[in-house]
Scaffold this motif. Structure first.
Motif, short mmCIF file in Angstrom:
data_model
loop_
_atom_site.label_atom_id
_atom_site.label_comp_id
_atom_site.label_asym_id
_atom_site.label_seq_id
_atom_site.Cartn_x
_atom_site.Cartn_y
_atom_site.Cartn_z
N GLY A 176 48.71 28.13 33.84
CA GLY A 176 47.44 28.80 34.06
C GLY A 176 46.30 28.10 33.34
O GLY A 176 45.19 27.96 33.88
N GLU A 177 46.55 27.63 32.12
CA GLU A 177 45.53 26.91 31.38
C GLU A 177 45.18 25.58 32.04
O GLU A 177 44.01 25.18 32.10
CB GLU A 177 46.01 26.68 29.95
CG GLU A 177 46.14 27.95 29.11
CD GLU A 177 46.53 27.66 27.67
OE1 GLU A 177 46.95 26.50 27.40
OE2 GLU A 177 46.40 28.56 26.83
N GLN A 219 57.75 32.72 30.95
CA GLN A 219 56.41 33.21 30.67
C GLN A 219 55.53 32.12 30.05
O GLN A 219 54.34 32.00 30.37
CB GLN A 219 56.48 34.42 29.74
CG GLN A 219 55.14 35.09 29.48
CD GLN A 219 55.28 36.35 28.64
OE1 GLN A 219 56.38 36.75 28.29
NE2 GLN A 219 54.14 36.97 28.31
N GLU A 220 56.14 31.31 29.19
CA GLU A 220 55.39 30.23 28.56
C GLU A 220 54.89 29.21 29.58
O GLU A 220 53.74 28.76 29.52
CB GLU A 220 56.25 29.54 27.50
CG GLU A 220 55.52 28.42 26.76
CD GLU A 220 56.40 27.72 25.75
OE1 GLU A 220 55.87 26.90 24.97
OE2 GLU A 220 57.63 28.00 25.73
N GLN A 244 54.38 29.69 32.76
CA GLN A 244 53.34 30.30 33.58
C GLN A 244 52.00 30.30 32.84
O GLN A 244 50.94 30.04 33.42
CB GLN A 244 53.75 31.72 33.96
CG GLN A 244 54.95 31.82 34.90
CD GLN A 244 54.61 31.40 36.32
OE1 GLN A 244 53.46 31.54 36.75
NE2 GLN A 244 55.60 30.92 37.06
N HIS A 245 52.06 30.60 31.55
CA HIS A 245 50.83 30.65 30.75
C HIS A 245 50.19 29.27 30.63
O HIS A 245 48.97 29.11 30.84
CB HIS A 245 51.15 31.20 29.35
CG HIS A 245 49.99 31.15 28.41
ND1 HIS A 245 48.90 31.99 28.53
CD2 HIS A 245 49.74 30.34 27.34
CE1 HIS A 245 48.02 31.70 27.58
NE2 HIS A 245 48.51 30.72 26.84
#
Length: 303
Positions: A276-277, A269-270, A272-273
Protein backbone atom coordinates in the motif's frame (compact mmCIF):
# COMPACT_ATOMS: atom_id res chain seq x y z
CA UNK A 1 -7.47 -10.96 -48.62
CA UNK A 2 -7.64 -11.63 -44.88
CA UNK A 3 -8.43 -14.92 -43.18
CA UNK A 4 -9.58 -14.74 -39.57
CA UNK A 5 -10.39 -17.95 -37.80
CA UNK A 6 -11.77 -18.71 -34.37
CA UNK A 7 -13.90 -21.89 -34.60
CA UNK A 8 -12.28 -25.30 -35.08
CA UNK A 9 -14.03 -26.06 -38.39
CA UNK A 10 -12.05 -24.04 -40.91
CA UNK A 11 -12.45 -23.65 -44.63
CA UNK A 12 -9.76 -21.92 -46.65
CA UNK A 13 -10.95 -18.98 -48.77
CA UNK A 14 -10.30 -18.51 -52.47
CA UNK A 15 -7.39 -16.39 -53.66
CA UNK A 16 -4.19 -15.37 -51.92
CA UNK A 17 -4.10 -14.47 -48.23
CA UNK A 18 -2.31 -11.28 -47.27
CA UNK A 19 -3.07 -11.73 -43.56
CA UNK A 20 -3.69 -14.97 -41.69
CA UNK A 21 -4.99 -15.09 -38.10
CA UNK A 22 -5.74 -18.39 -36.35
CA UNK A 23 -6.78 -18.34 -32.71
CA UNK A 24 -8.75 -20.29 -30.10
CA UNK A 25 -8.93 -23.35 -32.31
CA UNK A 26 -7.78 -26.95 -32.56
CA UNK A 27 -5.63 -27.27 -35.64
CA UNK A 28 -3.50 -29.98 -37.21
CA UNK A 29 -0.32 -29.93 -39.24
CA UNK A 30 -2.32 -31.36 -42.13
CA UNK A 31 -4.76 -28.45 -42.06
CA UNK A 32 -1.99 -25.86 -42.01
CA UNK A 33 -0.20 -27.63 -44.85
CA UNK A 34 -3.37 -27.48 -46.93
CA UNK A 35 -3.90 -23.84 -46.02
CA UNK A 36 -0.34 -22.96 -47.02
CA UNK A 37 -1.21 -23.13 -50.74
CA UNK A 38 -3.12 -19.84 -50.27
CA UNK A 39 -0.19 -18.19 -48.45
CA UNK A 40 2.25 -17.41 -51.25
CA UNK A 41 1.77 -13.65 -50.70
CA UNK A 42 1.03 -13.61 -46.97
CA UNK A 43 2.53 -10.65 -45.14
CA UNK A 44 1.22 -11.30 -41.61
CA UNK A 45 0.66 -14.55 -39.66
CA UNK A 46 -0.84 -14.58 -36.15
CA UNK A 47 -1.14 -17.88 -34.26
CA UNK A 48 -2.76 -17.43 -30.86
CA UNK A 49 -3.99 -19.96 -28.31
CA UNK A 50 -3.96 -22.90 -30.70
CA UNK A 51 -4.69 -26.31 -29.23
CA UNK A 52 -3.73 -29.84 -30.29
CA UNK A 53 -6.08 -32.74 -30.87
CA UNK A 54 -8.10 -34.02 -27.94
CA UNK A 55 -6.56 -36.63 -25.65
CA UNK A 56 -7.48 -40.16 -26.66
CA UNK A 57 -9.40 -42.39 -24.24
CA UNK A 58 -6.52 -44.75 -23.43
CA UNK A 59 -3.77 -42.12 -23.65
CA UNK A 60 -2.03 -41.05 -20.46
CA UNK A 61 -1.45 -37.36 -19.83
CA UNK A 62 2.31 -37.87 -20.20
CA UNK A 63 1.92 -39.69 -23.52
CA UNK A 64 -0.51 -37.03 -24.73
CA UNK A 65 1.99 -34.23 -24.11
CA UNK A 66 4.78 -36.30 -25.67
CA UNK A 67 2.75 -37.18 -28.75
CA UNK A 68 1.46 -33.67 -29.35
CA UNK A 69 4.67 -31.75 -28.60
CA UNK A 70 5.66 -29.85 -31.72
CA UNK A 71 2.92 -31.64 -33.62
CA UNK A 72 1.81 -28.55 -35.54
CA UNK A 73 5.30 -27.42 -36.55
CA UNK A 74 5.37 -29.29 -39.90
CA UNK A 75 2.26 -27.34 -40.88
CA UNK A 76 3.77 -24.04 -39.74
CA UNK A 77 6.88 -24.86 -41.74
CA UNK A 78 4.69 -25.29 -44.82
CA UNK A 79 3.11 -21.89 -44.14
CA UNK A 80 6.45 -20.16 -43.72
CA UNK A 81 7.93 -21.85 -46.77
CA UNK A 82 4.96 -20.79 -48.88
CA UNK A 83 5.02 -17.17 -47.67
CA UNK A 84 8.79 -16.92 -48.01
CA UNK A 85 10.09 -13.38 -48.33
CA UNK A 86 6.56 -11.91 -48.36
CA UNK A 87 6.15 -12.46 -44.62
CA UNK A 88 6.83 -9.30 -42.64
CA UNK A 89 4.98 -9.93 -39.36
CA UNK A 90 4.87 -13.15 -37.32
CA UNK A 91 3.17 -13.63 -33.95
CA UNK A 92 3.05 -16.92 -32.03
CA UNK A 93 1.57 -16.75 -28.54
CA UNK A 94 0.05 -19.16 -26.01
CA UNK A 95 0.48 -22.29 -28.12
CA UNK A 96 2.30 -24.40 -25.48
CA UNK A 97 3.75 -27.79 -26.43
CA UNK A 98 2.33 -27.89 -29.97
CA UNK A 99 4.65 -25.06 -31.04
CA UNK A 100 8.15 -24.75 -29.58
CA UNK A 101 10.90 -22.22 -30.28
CA UNK A 102 11.83 -24.41 -33.25
CA UNK A 103 9.12 -22.38 -34.98
CA UNK A 104 11.47 -19.41 -34.84
CA UNK A 105 14.35 -21.45 -36.21
CA UNK A 106 12.07 -22.22 -39.15
CA UNK A 107 11.33 -18.52 -39.52
CA UNK A 108 15.07 -17.85 -39.71
CA UNK A 109 15.23 -20.20 -42.69
CA UNK A 110 12.21 -19.02 -44.68
CA UNK A 111 11.21 -15.52 -43.48
CA UNK A 112 14.29 -13.45 -44.19
CA UNK A 113 12.36 -10.16 -44.47
CA UNK A 114 10.61 -10.25 -41.10
CA UNK A 115 10.17 -6.84 -39.50
CA UNK A 116 8.14 -7.68 -36.38
CA UNK A 117 8.24 -10.85 -34.33
CA UNK A 118 6.23 -11.85 -31.26
CA UNK A 119 6.82 -15.15 -29.48
CA UNK A 120 5.22 -15.83 -26.10
CA UNK A 121 5.39 -19.35 -24.67
CA UNK A 122 5.00 -20.76 -21.17
CA UNK A 123 6.38 -24.19 -22.10
CA UNK A 124 9.22 -23.33 -24.47
CA UNK A 125 10.56 -19.79 -24.07
CA UNK A 126 13.10 -18.75 -26.65
CA UNK A 127 16.73 -19.70 -26.01
CA UNK A 128 19.94 -18.01 -27.12
CA UNK A 129 20.70 -20.66 -29.80
CA UNK A 130 17.47 -19.87 -31.63
CA UNK A 131 18.07 -16.15 -31.16
CA UNK A 132 21.44 -16.54 -32.89
CA UNK A 133 19.75 -18.34 -35.80
CA UNK A 134 17.14 -15.60 -36.03
CA UNK A 135 19.81 -12.95 -35.95
CA UNK A 136 21.61 -14.60 -38.84
CA UNK A 137 18.51 -15.17 -40.94
CA UNK A 138 16.26 -12.21 -40.10
CA UNK A 139 18.40 -9.09 -39.98
CA UNK A 140 15.58 -6.58 -40.52
CA UNK A 141 13.61 -7.15 -37.31
CA UNK A 142 12.80 -3.80 -35.69
CA UNK A 143 10.14 -5.01 -33.22
CA UNK A 144 10.86 -8.03 -31.00
CA UNK A 145 8.51 -9.23 -28.24
CA UNK A 146 9.83 -12.41 -26.65
CA UNK A 147 9.14 -12.22 -22.91
CA UNK A 148 8.24 -15.72 -21.64
CA UNK A 149 4.56 -16.26 -20.88
CA UNK A 150 3.61 -16.68 -17.22
CA UNK A 151 3.79 -19.06 -15.44
CA UNK A 152 6.87 -20.26 -17.27
CA UNK A 153 7.85 -23.95 -17.09
CA UNK A 154 11.50 -23.14 -17.92
CA UNK A 155 12.08 -19.85 -16.04
CA UNK A 156 15.88 -19.90 -16.43
CA UNK A 157 15.92 -20.45 -20.20
CA UNK A 158 15.56 -16.76 -21.07
CA UNK A 159 18.14 -14.66 -19.27
CA UNK A 160 21.19 -12.44 -19.58
CA UNK A 161 22.77 -14.49 -22.35
CA UNK A 162 19.63 -14.04 -24.44
CA UNK A 163 19.65 -10.31 -23.76
CA UNK A 164 23.25 -10.02 -24.91
CA UNK A 165 22.44 -12.01 -28.04
CA UNK A 166 19.53 -9.71 -28.89
CA UNK A 167 21.80 -6.69 -28.61
CA UNK A 168 24.40 -8.19 -30.88
CA UNK A 169 21.91 -9.36 -33.51
CA UNK A 170 19.60 -6.35 -33.77
CA UNK A 171 21.33 -3.09 -32.76
CA UNK A 172 18.68 -1.07 -34.63
CA UNK A 173 15.65 -2.36 -32.68
CA UNK A 174 12.90 0.18 -32.09
CA UNK A 175 10.48 -1.92 -29.99
CA UNK A 176 11.52 -4.58 -27.49
CA UNK A 177 9.67 -6.69 -24.92
CA UNK A 178 11.73 -9.00 -22.69
CA UNK A 179 11.45 -10.37 -19.20
CA UNK A 180 11.68 -13.14 -16.67
CA UNK A 181 13.38 -13.55 -13.31
CA UNK A 182 16.66 -14.57 -14.99
CA UNK A 183 17.05 -11.19 -16.68
CA UNK A 184 19.45 -9.17 -14.56
CA UNK A 185 20.69 -5.59 -14.60
CA UNK A 186 23.98 -6.61 -16.24
CA UNK A 187 22.26 -8.26 -19.20
CA UNK A 188 19.73 -5.45 -19.61
CA UNK A 189 22.47 -2.81 -19.50
CA UNK A 190 24.48 -4.68 -22.15
CA UNK A 191 21.41 -4.82 -24.38
CA UNK A 192 20.51 -1.15 -23.89
CA UNK A 193 24.09 -0.12 -24.59
CA UNK A 194 23.99 -1.85 -27.96
CA UNK A 195 20.41 -1.00 -28.97
CA UNK A 196 20.79 2.76 -28.95
CA UNK A 197 17.65 3.44 -30.97
CA UNK A 198 15.06 1.81 -28.68
CA UNK A 199 11.85 3.81 -28.59
CA UNK A 200 9.59 1.34 -26.76
CA UNK A 201 10.87 -0.95 -23.99
CA UNK A 202 8.68 -3.38 -22.04
CA UNK A 203 10.17 -5.20 -19.05
CA UNK A 204 7.93 -8.01 -17.82
CA UNK A 205 8.46 -9.81 -14.50
CA UNK A 206 12.00 -8.57 -14.01
CA UNK A 207 12.92 -9.49 -10.43
CA UNK A 208 13.81 -5.97 -9.29
CA UNK A 209 13.96 -2.51 -10.76
CA UNK A 210 15.11 -0.16 -8.04
CA UNK A 211 17.07 3.06 -8.31
CA UNK A 212 20.40 1.28 -8.77
CA UNK A 213 19.11 -0.76 -11.72
CA UNK A 214 17.39 2.26 -13.27
CA UNK A 215 20.62 4.25 -13.00
CA UNK A 216 22.62 1.46 -14.65
CA UNK A 217 20.16 1.25 -17.57
CA UNK A 218 20.06 4.99 -18.11
CA UNK A 219 23.86 5.22 -17.93
CA UNK A 220 24.05 2.51 -20.61
CA UNK A 221 21.65 4.22 -23.03
CA UNK A 222 17.89 4.76 -23.49
CA UNK A 223 18.51 8.19 -25.02
CA UNK A 224 15.82 7.57 -27.68
CA UNK A 225 13.30 5.96 -25.32
CA UNK A 226 9.74 7.28 -25.67
CA UNK A 227 7.68 4.56 -23.96
CA UNK A 228 8.56 2.44 -20.91
CA UNK A 229 6.20 -0.37 -19.91
CA UNK A 230 6.82 -2.18 -16.63
CA UNK A 231 4.57 -5.24 -16.43
CA UNK A 232 4.61 -7.10 -13.10
CA UNK A 233 8.07 -5.70 -12.50
CA UNK A 234 8.58 -4.42 -8.93
CA UNK A 235 9.69 -0.85 -9.50
CA UNK A 236 10.38 1.84 -6.92
CA UNK A 237 9.22 5.44 -7.02
CA UNK A 238 12.84 6.58 -7.11
CA UNK A 239 13.45 4.46 -10.22
CA UNK A 240 10.42 5.98 -11.97
CA UNK A 241 11.68 9.47 -11.14
CA UNK A 242 15.13 8.62 -12.49
CA UNK A 243 13.79 7.31 -15.81
CA UNK A 244 11.67 10.44 -16.16
CA UNK A 245 14.49 12.85 -15.38
CA UNK A 246 17.19 11.20 -17.50
CA UNK A 247 15.27 9.93 -20.57
CA UNK A 248 14.63 13.25 -22.30
CA UNK A 249 12.30 11.81 -24.96
CA UNK A 250 10.10 9.82 -22.56
CA UNK A 251 6.39 10.31 -23.29
CA UNK A 252 4.78 7.42 -21.44
CA UNK A 253 5.59 5.27 -18.39
CA UNK A 254 3.14 2.49 -17.57
CA UNK A 255 3.43 0.48 -14.36
CA UNK A 256 1.21 -2.59 -13.94
CA UNK A 257 1.82 -4.52 -10.70
CA UNK A 258 0.29 -6.61 -7.95
CA UNK A 259 1.40 -7.35 -4.39
CA UNK A 260 2.87 -10.73 -5.41
CA UNK A 261 5.39 -8.94 -7.62
CA UNK A 262 7.01 -7.39 -4.52
CA UNK A 263 6.56 -10.03 -1.80
CA UNK A 264 6.94 -13.81 -1.59
CA UNK A 265 4.10 -14.00 0.96
CA UNK A 266 1.65 -11.49 -0.51
CA UNK A 267 -1.29 -12.43 1.73
CA UNK A 268 0.35 -11.34 4.97
CA UNK A 269 -0.78 -8.15 6.66
CA UNK A 270 2.74 -6.74 6.53
CA UNK A 271 3.04 -7.34 2.79
CA UNK A 272 -0.32 -5.70 2.17
CA UNK A 273 0.68 -2.69 4.26
CA UNK A 274 4.06 -2.22 2.59
CA UNK A 275 2.53 -2.67 -0.84
CA UNK A 276 0.00 0.00 0.00
CA UNK A 277 2.83 2.39 0.81
CA UNK A 278 4.56 1.60 -2.50
CA UNK A 279 1.39 2.25 -4.46
CA UNK A 280 0.70 5.44 -2.55
CA UNK A 281 4.17 6.67 -3.51
CA UNK A 282 3.52 5.93 -7.17
CA UNK A 283 0.13 7.63 -7.01
CA UNK A 284 1.70 10.74 -5.48
CA UNK A 285 4.22 10.80 -8.33
CA UNK A 286 1.33 10.91 -10.79
CA UNK A 287 0.39 14.33 -9.38
CA UNK A 288 3.83 15.83 -9.91
CA UNK A 289 4.32 18.40 -12.62
CA UNK A 290 5.65 16.73 -15.74
CA UNK A 291 4.58 13.23 -14.66
CA UNK A 292 0.81 13.65 -14.50
CA UNK A 293 0.43 13.16 -18.26
CA UNK A 294 3.16 10.52 -18.52
CA UNK A 295 2.84 8.05 -15.62
CA UNK A 296 0.05 5.46 -15.56
CA UNK A 297 -0.31 3.04 -12.64
CA UNK A 298 -2.43 -0.10 -12.86
CA UNK A 299 -2.82 -2.20 -9.73
CA UNK A 300 -4.26 -5.72 -9.65
CA UNK A 301 -6.23 -6.96 -6.65
CA UNK A 302 -5.71 -3.97 -4.43
CA UNK A 303 -8.22 -1.50 -3.05
Amino acid sequence: MDFLCEPPDLIAPQGSLTRLRLENARVSAEFLTTLSQWCTQTQSVVLNNLKPRSKRVNETREDYHKNTRGSVEPGVEALLRSAGGSLLHLSVSQCPHILTDRTLWLASCYSRNLKTLTYRSSSDPIGHEVLWALGAGCRNISSLQVAPAHPCQQPTRFGNRCLQTIGRCWPHLRWLSVGGASCGTQGLAALVRTCAHLQVLELERISDLGLQAATALCDAGLTSLETLILTHTPVSGQAVLHFHSVCENIRSITVEVCVADYFEEPDTQEAQHLFGEIINTLMVLRERSGLCDILQVKVEGFC
